[in-house]
Design an enzyme around this catalytic site. Structure first.
Site, PDB file in Angstrom:
ATOM      1  N   SER A 159       0.507  25.652 -11.689  1.00 62.27           N
ATOM      2  CA  SER A 159       1.697  26.213 -12.330  1.00 62.27           C
ATOM      3  C   SER A 159       1.889  27.695 -12.018  1.00 62.27           C
ATOM      4  O   SER A 159       3.004  28.215 -12.136  1.00 62.27           O
ATOM      5  CB  SER A 159       1.631  25.993 -13.839  1.00 62.27           C
ATOM      6  OG  SER A 159       0.399  26.471 -14.340  1.00 62.27           O
ATOM      7  N   ASP A 430       2.088  31.178 -24.534  1.00 61.23           N
ATOM      8  CA  ASP A 430       1.737  31.169 -23.110  1.00 61.23           C
ATOM      9  C   ASP A 430       1.335  32.569 -22.651  1.00 61.23           C
ATOM     10  O   ASP A 430       2.181  33.444 -22.469  1.00 61.23           O
ATOM     11  CB  ASP A 430       2.932  30.653 -22.290  1.00 61.23           C
ATOM     12  CG  ASP A 430       2.629  30.594 -20.795  1.00 61.23           C
ATOM     13  OD1 ASP A 430       1.537  31.056 -20.375  1.00 61.23           O
ATOM     14  OD2 ASP A 430       3.486  30.086 -20.040  1.00 61.23           O
ATOM     15  N   HIS A 433       1.170  32.291 -17.628  1.00 60.04           N
ATOM     16  CA  HIS A 433       2.267  32.456 -16.665  1.00 60.04           C
ATOM     17  C   HIS A 433       2.995  33.758 -16.945  1.00 60.04           C
ATOM     18  O   HIS A 433       2.780  34.386 -17.975  1.00 60.04           O
ATOM     19  CB  HIS A 433       3.223  31.266 -16.774  1.00 60.04           C
ATOM     20  CG  HIS A 433       2.508  29.965 -16.647  1.00 60.04           C
ATOM     21  ND1 HIS A 433       2.238  29.165 -17.734  1.00 60.04           N
ATOM     22  CD2 HIS A 433       1.964  29.370 -15.571  1.00 60.04           C
ATOM     23  CE1 HIS A 433       1.542  28.105 -17.320  1.00 60.04           C
ATOM     24  NE2 HIS A 433       1.366  28.210 -16.015  1.00 60.04           N
TER      25      HIS A 433
END
Ligand SMILES: *[C@@H]1O[C@H](CO)[C@@H](O)[C@H](O)[C@H]1NC(C)=O
Ligand SMILES: *[C@@H]1O[C@H](CO)[C@@H](O)[C@H](O)[C@H]1NC(C)=O
Ligand SMILES: *[C@@H]1O[C@H](CO)[C@@H](O)[C@H](O)[C@H]1NC(C)=O
Ligand SMILES: *[C@@H]1O[C@H](CO)[C@@H](O)[C@H](O)[C@H]1NC(C)=O
Length: 455
Positions: A159, A430, A433
């Protein structure tokens, strides 16, 4: 939240055309001495204006983009990207530097679209990476596309790889380059397999989900399984990207998070070990490092044995330049507190010396350099493409990523997380990322320099 995404102002456009002219088009360019005098005049006038007519507090804000422009111009005139190592450096304040596109308009994953999700602070968009010994030019869509004209640029990995791939598409789309979607996952919430075309330059950009590079089943295919429940084959590449490998001209590989999480490893039908499975014998734990080496080696050998791609959107029969393979280093997450709101709460980059990469981070970086070195050696020595082989490079982003705890979505991976009196218990944060736009755009600024530099 209006105004967070600003269109390019005239100053920026000027800068873009000066740095991109390196890409080869000198057709309508003003002669260099004239240009230099114009710049000097402009700078002198602007400085005068700043020093006499603005309150002290705003001087840095005004001066910074100005210096950036002068610096870019200087860099353009004086030194090429050949002399530069982008690994070490610091983040410097550069208002607006990362405000280059609107994530909604280039279809970024909702959970990375921090501005849309209501993240109120946007200061994380006001920094640029300053390498220790040189200047990193801003991303220029024109320069990038010239460097990869006629080519298929493929991102293969996890990712973080997708994060970088989407950033690249957004940097191009946001600059107004005409594009079309060649294909995209049937499920609009998935972003595991897609390709964009930029027909004016015959360029395609694609992403292939393959969090182990190698063939894998389990969590890699089914997100509802536990994190370590992966079955990974160390004798075969992931089928989807490997099937298209011959058609890739630039391949950016990026894995690291998933092997750390755990997996069971196979060679053919034989189980050869595991990592991160308490229920299996500890003697069989082969760690994460060796399997990663095996996977990089397998991928590099595959990509070095055939050269050139079938090209951009059309694919032609003309002779192709040797393939370029780039391995991106680990981009670690930032987990600090132990509540949803304090997991990655920072609003600014770390200052120089405030944070160093961990031992684990450096181990993973070293592993990439080792595999790249040995691939070059197998390939006929040096970095030079040997016998139709590939050029292999490291995209070393670990240090710059470590310094950006402020660039993650955090709770703003959810839309308006505070809308109902505070974060809900089911939410997560998160801290791995990066927001798009955000610090990951810098990965592509460095990729641009790698691709513009001949070895
Ligand atoms: C981004 O684009 C979307 C769709 O065009 C628009 O609704 C939104 O207001 C834009 N966001 C910003 C911050 O400009
Ligand atoms: C760039 O600098 C890093 C850190 O100092 C070093 O490890 C790396 O080998 C350098 N890369 C090149 C190509 O010289
Ligand atoms: C994914 O895993 C879950 C949990 O084991 C299972 O119930 C489900 O059927 C799996 N989905 C697919 C598509 O295999
Ligand atoms: C898998 O088995 C083959 C045949 O025994 C062997 O040559 C190869 O090195 C093994 N690969 C790995 C990754 O262990």
């Amino acid at each position: 939240m209006g105004g967070a995404h600003e269109p390019l102002h005239p100053h920026k456009q000027m800068k873009t055309s000066s740095s991109s002219s390196k890409g080869g088009n000198h057709g309508y360019f003003v002669p260099r001495p004239v240009c230099a005098w114009l710049v000097c005049g402009f700078v002198a006038l602007a400085l005068l204006h700043v020093l006499c007519c603005t309150p002290p507090g705003t001087q840095e804000a005004v001066l910074s983009p100005l210096l950036q422009y002068v610096d870019d111009t200087y860099n353009f005139v004086s030194s090429g990207p050949e002399s530069c190592n982008y690994t070490e450096g610091r983040w410097v304040y550069a208002p607006g530097h990362a405000r280059r596109y609107n994530g909604t308009e280039c279809h970024v994953k909702d959970s990375h679209n921090c501005i849309r999700n209501g993240r109120p602070d946007t200061g994380y968009l006001d920094w640029r990476w300053q390498p220790a010994g040189c200047r990193l030019p801003s991303f220029s869509a024109r320069a990038f596309l010239s460097a990869v004209r006629g080519k298929h640029v493929a991102f293969v990995g996890d990712s973080m790889s997708r994060n970088q791939a989407q950033s690249l598409v957004c940097l191009l789309v946001g600059a107004g380059v005409p594009h079309r979607v060649v294909y995209r996952d049937a499920d609009p919430h998935k972003f595991n397999l897609w390709r964009y075309a930029f027909p004016a330059h015959d360029v395609t950009v694609s992403f292939y989900w393959a969090p182990f590079i190698a063939r894998a089943t389990g969590k890699a295919l089914n997100d509802s399984l536990p994190q370590n429940m992966n079955h990974v084959h160390l004798d075969a590449l992931d089928d989807r990207w490997a099937a298209d490998a011959d058609g890739m001209d630039v391949v950016v590989l990026s894995i690291a998070h998933w092997p750390l999480n755990g997996a069971i490893y196979y060679n053919g039908s034989a189980r050869i070990g595991h990592h991160g499975h308490q229920e299996l014998s500890p003697e069989e734990d082969i760690g994460y490092a060796w399997p990663m080496k095996v996977k990089y080696r397998m991928a590099l050998d595959r990509l070095m044995t055939s050269s050139g791609g079938s090209g951009g959107s059309g694919g032609g029969s003309r002779a192709r330049a040797p393939r370029t393979v780039v391995i991106a280093t680990f981009s670690p997450g930032h987990f600090e507190g132990n509540t949803l709101t304090t997991l990655c709460p920072r609003k600014e980059p770390y200052k120089e010396g405030e944070k160093e990469p961990r031992h684990l981070d450096m181990e993973l970086v070293g592993l990439v350099y080792d595999e790249v070195e040995s691939a070059r050696a197998r390939n006929g020595g040096g970095g030079e493409a040997g016998g139709g082989g590939a050029r292999v490079e490291v995209l070393d982003v670990t240090k710059l990523a470590v310094m950006r705890p402020d660039g993650h979505p955090g709770l703003y991976m959810h839309r308006d997380p505070f809308a109902h009196g505070g974060p809900q218990p089911w939410m997560s944060s998160d801290c791995v990322h990066f927001c798009l736009p955000g610090p990951v755009d810098t990965f592509n600024e460095i990729l641009q320099q790698i691709l513009r530099t001949k070895r």
